[in-house]
Design a protein around this motif. Structure first.
Motif, PDB file in Angstrom:
ATOM      1  N   LYS A   1       0.626  -1.382   0.362  1.00 43.70           N
ATOM      2  CA  LYS A   1       0.156  -0.068  -0.027  1.00 43.70           C
ATOM      3  C   LYS A   1       0.850   1.574  -0.049  1.00 43.70           C
ATOM      4  N   ALA A   2       1.805   1.473   0.797  1.00 47.77           N
ATOM      5  CA  ALA A   2       2.625   1.784   1.141  1.00 47.77           C
ATOM      6  C   ALA A   2       3.429   2.738  -0.494  1.00 47.77           C
ATOM      7  N   TRP A   3       3.783   1.538  -0.959  1.00 48.15           N
ATOM      8  CA  TRP A   3       4.576   2.222  -2.136  1.00 48.15           C
ATOM      9  C   TRP A   3       3.644   2.464  -4.076  1.00 48.15           C
ATOM     10  N   LEU A   4       2.041   1.793  -3.621  1.00 47.16           N
ATOM     11  CA  LEU A   4       1.281   1.687  -4.451  1.00 47.16           C
ATOM     12  C   LEU A   4       1.254   3.628  -4.511  1.00 47.16           C
ATOM     13  N   GLU A   5       1.029   3.972  -3.242  1.00 52.00           N
ATOM     14  CA  GLU A   5       1.073   5.468  -2.911  1.00 52.00           C
ATOM     15  C   GLU A   5       2.046   6.055  -3.011  1.00 52.00           C
ATOM     16  N   ALA A   6       3.032   5.796  -2.890  1.00 52.26           N
ATOM     17  CA  ALA A   6       4.879   7.059  -2.885  1.00 52.26           C
ATOM     18  C   ALA A   6       4.179   6.631  -4.660  1.00 52.26           C
ATOM     19  N   GLU A   7       4.298   5.931  -5.435  1.00 54.29           N
ATOM     20  CA  GLU A   7       3.879   5.472  -7.404  1.00 54.29           C
ATOM     21  C   GLU A   7       2.805   6.779  -7.607  1.00 54.29           C
ATOM     22  N   ALA A   8       1.983   6.969  -6.959  1.00 50.75           N
ATOM     23  CA  ALA A   8       0.653   7.592  -7.840  1.00 50.75           C
ATOM     24  C   ALA A   8       1.549   9.270  -7.247  1.00 50.75           C
ATOM     25  N   LEU A   9       2.438   9.495  -5.977  1.00 47.37           N
ATOM     26  CA  LEU A   9       2.749  10.272  -6.042  1.00 47.37           C
ATOM     27  C   LEU A   9       3.497  10.656  -6.604  1.00 47.37           C
ATOM     28  N   HIS A  10       4.988  10.028  -6.717  1.00 52.68           N
ATOM     29  CA  HIS A  10       5.475  10.487  -7.708  1.00 52.68           C
ATOM     30  C   HIS A  10       4.971  10.220  -8.733  1.00 52.68           C
ATOM     31  N   ARG A  11       3.700   9.876  -9.834  1.00 54.85           N
ATOM     32  CA  ARG A  11       3.392  10.222 -10.998  1.00 54.85           C
ATOM     33  C   ARG A  11       3.719  11.765 -11.465  1.00 54.85           C
ATOM     34  N   ARG A  12       2.458  12.122 -10.146  1.00 51.93           N
ATOM     35  CA  ARG A  12       2.262  13.243 -10.258  1.00 51.93           C
ATOM     36  C   ARG A  12       2.903  14.688  -9.885  1.00 51.93           C
ATOM     37  N   GLY A  13       4.329  14.211  -9.785  1.00 49.88           N
ATOM     38  CA  GLY A  13       5.525  14.842  -9.266  1.00 49.88           C
ATOM     39  C   GLY A  13       5.413  15.900  -7.650  1.00 49.88           C
ATOM     40  N   GLU A  14       4.824  14.860  -7.122  1.00 46.44           N
ATOM     41  CA  GLU A  14       5.116  15.224  -5.759  1.00 46.44           C
ATOM     42  C   GLU A  14       6.106  14.518  -4.784  1.00 46.44           C
ATOM     43  N   ILE A  15       7.158  14.698  -5.552  1.00 47.49           N
ATOM     44  CA  ILE A  15       8.406  13.786  -5.115  1.00 47.49           C
ATOM     45  C   ILE A  15       8.355  13.747  -3.803  1.00 47.49           C
ATOM     46  N   GLU A  16       8.718  14.656  -2.668  1.00 45.72           N
ATOM     47  CA  GLU A  16       9.101  14.562  -1.496  1.00 45.72           C
ATOM     48  C   GLU A  16       8.374  14.088  -0.797  1.00 45.72           C
ATOM     49  N   ALA A  17       6.676  14.131  -1.320  1.00 48.28           N
ATOM     50  CA  ALA A  17       6.407  13.169  -0.618  1.00 48.28           C
ATOM     51  C   ALA A  17       5.994  11.851  -0.728  1.00 48.28           C
ATOM     52  N   ALA A  18       6.373  11.360  -1.942  1.00 51.70           N
ATOM     53  CA  ALA A  18       6.737  10.030  -2.593  1.00 51.70           C
ATOM     54  C   ALA A  18       8.027   9.263  -1.775  1.00 51.70           C
ATOM     55  N   ILE A  19       8.899  10.243  -1.392  1.00 52.12           N
ATOM     56  CA  ILE A  19       9.870   9.897  -0.738  1.00 52.12           C
ATOM     57  C   ILE A  19       9.394   9.143   0.884  1.00 52.12           C
ATOM     58  N   ALA A  20       8.506   9.752   1.057  1.00 53.32           N
ATOM     59  CA  ALA A  20       8.129   9.663   2.197  1.00 53.32           C
ATOM     60  C   ALA A  20       8.000   8.010   2.504  1.00 53.32           C
ATOM     61  N   ALA A  21       6.909   8.087   1.562  1.00 52.02           N
ATOM     62  CA  ALA A  21       6.177   6.692   1.364  1.00 52.02           C
ATOM     63  C   ALA A  21       7.100   5.652   0.559  1.00 52.02           C
ATOM     64  N   TYR A  22       7.595   5.724   0.180  1.00 52.96           N
ATOM     65  CA  TYR A  22       8.908   4.657  -0.324  1.00 52.96           C
ATOM     66  C   TYR A  22       9.551   4.289   0.623  1.00 52.96           C
ATOM     67  N   GLU A  23       9.193   5.427   1.583  1.00 53.60           N
ATOM     68  CA  GLU A  23      10.674   5.121   2.429  1.00 53.60           C
ATOM     69  C   GLU A  23      10.209   4.353   4.003  1.00 53.60           C
ATOM     70  N   ARG A  24       8.862   3.900   4.166  1.00 53.10           N
ATOM     71  CA  ARG A  24       7.576   3.515   4.619  1.00 53.10           C
ATOM     72  C   ARG A  24       7.089   2.178   4.002  1.00 53.10           C
ATOM     73  N   ALA A  25       7.650   1.700   2.717  1.00 52.87           N
ATOM     74  CA  ALA A  25       7.296   0.807   1.706  1.00 52.87           C
ATOM     75  C   ALA A  25       8.770   0.070   2.199  1.00 52.87           C
ATOM     76  N   VAL A  26       9.721   0.322   2.377  1.00 46.84           N
ATOM     77  CA  VAL A  26      11.150  -0.073   2.550  1.00 46.84           C
ATOM     78  C   VAL A  26      11.189  -0.517   4.597  1.00 46.84           C
ATOM     79  N   ALA A  27      10.451   0.214   5.075  1.00 47.15           N
ATOM     80  CA  ALA A  27      10.828  -0.135   6.402  1.00 47.15           C
ATOM     81  C   ALA A  27       9.451  -1.290   6.658  1.00 47.15           C
ATOM     82  N   ALA A  28       8.383  -1.503   5.738  1.00 47.47           N
ATOM     83  CA  ALA A  28       7.960  -2.867   6.460  1.00 47.47           C
ATOM     84  C   ALA A  28       8.631  -3.768   5.769  1.00 47.47           C
ATOM     85  N   ASP A  29       9.215  -3.810   4.407  1.00 51.44           N
ATOM     86  CA  ASP A  29      10.395  -4.831   3.683  1.00 51.44           C
ATOM     87  C   ASP A  29      11.259  -4.539   2.979  1.00 51.44           C
ATOM     88  N   SER A  30      12.252  -5.085   4.089  1.00 52.02           N
ATOM     89  CA  SER A  30      13.008  -4.867   3.851  1.00 52.02           C
ATOM     90  C   SER A  30      14.466  -4.830   2.088  1.00 52.02           C
TER      91      SER A  30
END
Length: 774
Positions: free
Chosen positions: A294-323
């Motif tokens: 779910k965190a990765w899907l959120e990050a991808e949607a943010l990344h596509r819209r150019g909301e880079i800083e928010a996307a980084i936070a979501a990607y970090e949640r994704a890798v924290a949940a699965d290393s």
């Protein structure tokens, strides 16, 4: 038999064999020219076929002209006397009036003019300069997974999320090519209002313009504790429905539901009812963790819209949940790269993506491997992977951008590419995903670089600003380069007040590299030198600024500043000497003094400079010693498993070849560099080969090594190479290209040092010689 003899006699009388020989010779030359032109500009194969058919039709006309019946003979009474004269039947006369050599020649001029018009139009209208489908051959039939209709709590994430997940599941199965989610969503946003719904016709139109053959329209509905996923499959031609599938289960089994939906959809598409369905396990290529997903899907949607800083936070949640979540690590690498440039964070994220690359889908795995190769392994290997990606997935924007990055920053390591190649790749990425602002950054750079164009740069910056917040660096660069006096002076005054990252970016960014902006380039680097960064701007000011304007004396003055290092005083005069500049003997003696101290622990650049200077001064024992040190460096790197050892080998060979050339053995010099002439060619190889091939008057062969690379190498403007390149183009008959290069050189060196003005005068005479009215 008599008719056959008459035909043979007629052929001989009309010299048909000579006509055929001349026509076939000319036709072969025309096809060769068409072939070369097609390869040079990436024209589709069918244009060659058209040219061949035109020539074949011409052969028929030539034969008809040669064998056309002649007038008969009859008697005419002239004042009581009979006289034999030519008499033409009316039908023959009519053919004579139409089928003439003049009419045939005019027809073929028109026919090939039309061919040229079609080819030119194709080049102008093709967004990348090459037609993707034609240039890259057959690609698999595409399937576009459209955003789902969602109904129920906590399902909004799956609207775009199903585009990502089903595209991963279905890509590559049975030869299908899933349209890249970023490209798909870019087309969707163009046609469908934000958060809006699309009817079936509108959705299928989105799929059609992505180049897909099939479309999947789906929905996700929550009914109490059950989630139901359904999909309708369409053949876009005719909007024919192919079938519907449906699965349902609990929300915590969403990965298994997606897999089942993908399998059933593929069975419909591939008509596999009588064969075993494909084996798909989404968790094996993404993650088994629903929170991470779910965190990765959120990050991808943010990344596509150019909301880079928010996307980084979501990607970090994704890798924290699965290393081990490789897709999220690569997204984190890319987003951090856009946000802060190369850093420890980007390096770590890419390293983790490579560590788990075997868990990635094939397309994404190739992108990660290409990126890693570009930064850490081999530019040639990276290019091969990128080219394979864009040929297989012509809609993959990230691959096009990566290839453009490689060409733009590849510098001397990738030879037969130009800045125009990089431009085509960036333009293609923007065409595929026009809403993603970062893809536009280098197009803005190129508006400063190729032929500085203030209107184009302003338009591109305005487009960028509509999509993202334009950074201060971009605006200052524009004011420095194109602003009026007030804006330019304001920009110059602001340099000492800029924050350090912005100032660093100003110094390293490409826009001010063009020789036209030399004063601004110098001001930015001197401002950077006054700040906290390592205080030495000598090398970029020597190579990138002064040498690019023909200011040899100014360049050498930089070596007298306290900031200049011993390495600068040793290598930079040699660099000028090897490129044909008349360096004063005193400077060369100073350089020789510095370079005489080299040993096995010296930096490679000093070893190379020592070899070149020793050869130029005829000190062959010192030259041999430096060459042996270079080979020793290569052997040590090979033993250490260093992937870039080939570059050390190329440089060692360049040192040997330079010596052979100065000893009067140019052919041996070229032969010595034969194995490193292309993708392993370093700057040293290019310089040596360029000069040796010019010496041998092998001008066409020299062209790739004479192309200047100031536009790709930060802080370096080798504009003297434009002069040599112009001479090569003129000698090979490419006069328009020659005139362009001469004109650039004349502008760059307009007020060069007096001892360099003969080059400028020669270029002016050449440009006058090549002017259209001459």
């Amino acid at each position: 038999m008599s008719k056959l003899k008459q035909l043979i006699s007629e052929i001989h009388r009309r010299s048909l064999w000579q006509v055929l020989l001349v026509y076939l010779g000319v036709g072969w030359a025309v096809l060769e020219a068409v072939s070369v032109f097609s390869q040079q500009y990436g024209l589709p194969p069918w244009l060659f076929t058209v040219a061949f058919l035109l020539l074949l039709a011409g052969l028929i006309v030539v034969l008809a002209l040669a064998l056309m019946p002649v007038a008969g003979v009859g008697a005419v009474d002239r004042g009581g006397e009979s006289e034999d004269v030519a008499v033409e039947p009316e039908s023959v006369a009519a053919r004579h009036r139409i089928l003439t050599w003049r009419n045939a020649a005019a027809s073929f001029v028109v026919a090939f003019a039309l061919w040229g018009f079609v080819a030119a139009g194709w080049l102008l209208l093709s967004p990348t300069g090459v037609g993707v489908e034609e240039a890259f051959g057959d690609v698999g039939p595409g399937i576009a997974v459209l955003p789902f209709d969602v109904h129920g709590e906590d399902l909004e994430l799956w609207r775009e999320g199903m585009v990502n997940l089903l595209s991963i599941d279905m890509n590559g199965v049975g030869g299908l090519r899933a349209i890249d989610s970023r490209t798909l969503m870019a087309r969707w946003r163009e046609k469908v209002p934000e958060r809006g719904e699309a009817d079936r016709a509108a959705a299928l139109e989105v799929a059609r313009i992505t180049g897909a053959r099939y479309a999947l329209l789906g929905s996700a509905v929550a009914i109490g504790p059950v989630v139901r996923l359904s999909a309708d499959l369409y053949d876009i031609d005719g909007a024919a429905a192919m079938g519907s599938v449906q699965v349902e289960g609990t929300p915590d089994s969403v990965l298994a539901l997606v897999d089942r939906l993908a399998v059933q959809s593929l069975v419909v598409l591939l008509e596999q009812e009588d064969s075993a369905p494909p084996q798909i396990d989404l968790a094996s290529v993404t993650t088994a963790s629903v929170p991470a997903l779910k965190a990765w899907l959120e990050a991808e949607a943010l990344h596509r819209r150019g909301e880079i800083e928010a996307a980084i936070a979501a990607y970090e949640r994704a890798v924290a949940a699965d290393s081990t979540f490789a897709l999220a690590f690569y997204g984190l690498y890319e987003a951090n790269g856009w946000y802060e440039g190369p850093s420890d964070r980007t390096h770590t994220a890419l390293g983790q993506a490579m560590r788990w690359v075997d868990r990635l889908p094939a397309r994404e795995a190739a992108l990660v491997q290409a990126t890693h190769a570009r930064l850490h392994v081999s530019l040639r290997e990276a290019e091969e992977i990128y080219l394979r990606l864009v040929r297989t997935y012509p809609d993959y924007a990230m691959a096009w951008y990566g290839l453009g990055e490689l060409y733009f920053h590849g510098d001397e390591w990738i030879i037969p590419v130009t800045v125009e190649d990089a431009h085509r790749c960036f333009a293609r990425a923007v065409e595929l995903d026009p809403q993603f602002a970062p893809y536009r950054i280098h197009l803005i750079d190129l508006a400063f670089l190729i032929e500085p164009d203030s209107a184009k740069a302003a338009r591109l910056i305005a487009d960028y600003r509509r999509l993202s917040k334009a950074d201060r660096q971009m605006e200052i660069a524009f004011n420095l380069a194109f602003g009026d006096r007030e804006h330019r002076e304001g920009a110059l005054a602001s340099l000492d007040t800029l924050d350090l990252p912005t100032l660093f970016g100003m110094a390293m960014s490409p826009p001010l590299i063009h020789p036209r902006f030399w004063p601004q380039f110098e001001a930015v680097w001197l401002a950077r030198e006054r700040r906290e960064y390592p205080p030495n701007a000598t090398r970029p000011l020597f190579r990138g600024g002064a040498m690019g304007r023909g200011y040899l004396s100014r360049a050498l003055e930089y070596l007298d500043r306290p900031q200049a290092t011993a390495d600068d005083r040793g290598c930079l005069p040699v660099d000028a000497l090897v490129n044909g500049f008349p360096v004063p003997p005193a400077r060369l003696e100073e350089a020789a003094s510095v370079l005489s101290q080299i040993d096995s622990t010296s930096p490679p650049a000093l070893v190379y400079c020592s070899a070149f200077l020793a050869a130029a001064q005829g000190r062959w024992a010192d030259h041999a010693r430096a060459v042996e040190l270079a080979w020793d460096l290569w052997r040590r790197r090979v033993d250490a498993g260093d992937a870039f050892a080939m570059l050390d080998k190329a440089n060692a060979l360049a040192m040997e070849a330079y010596g052979l050339w100065l000893k009067g053995e140019p052919e041996a010099a070229v032969e010595r560099l034969d194995e490193v002439r292309r993708y392993s060619a370093t700057r040293n190889v290019r310089q040596v080969l360029g000069h040796v091939l010019m010496d041998l008057e092998r001008w066409e062969e020299a062209v790739p090594y004479l192309r200047p690379y100031w536009m790709m190498g930060l802080g370096r403007t080798d504009s003297h190479m434009n002069y040599h390149l112009a001479r090569a183009y003129e000698t090979t008959g490419e006069y328009a290209k020659a005139a362009k290069e001469y004109a650039f050189f004349i502008e760059a060196w307009a007020d060069a040092d007096p001892e360099l003005q003969p080059w400028v005068e020669d270029a002016r005479r050449a440009l006058a010689r090549l002017s259209p009215d001459r």
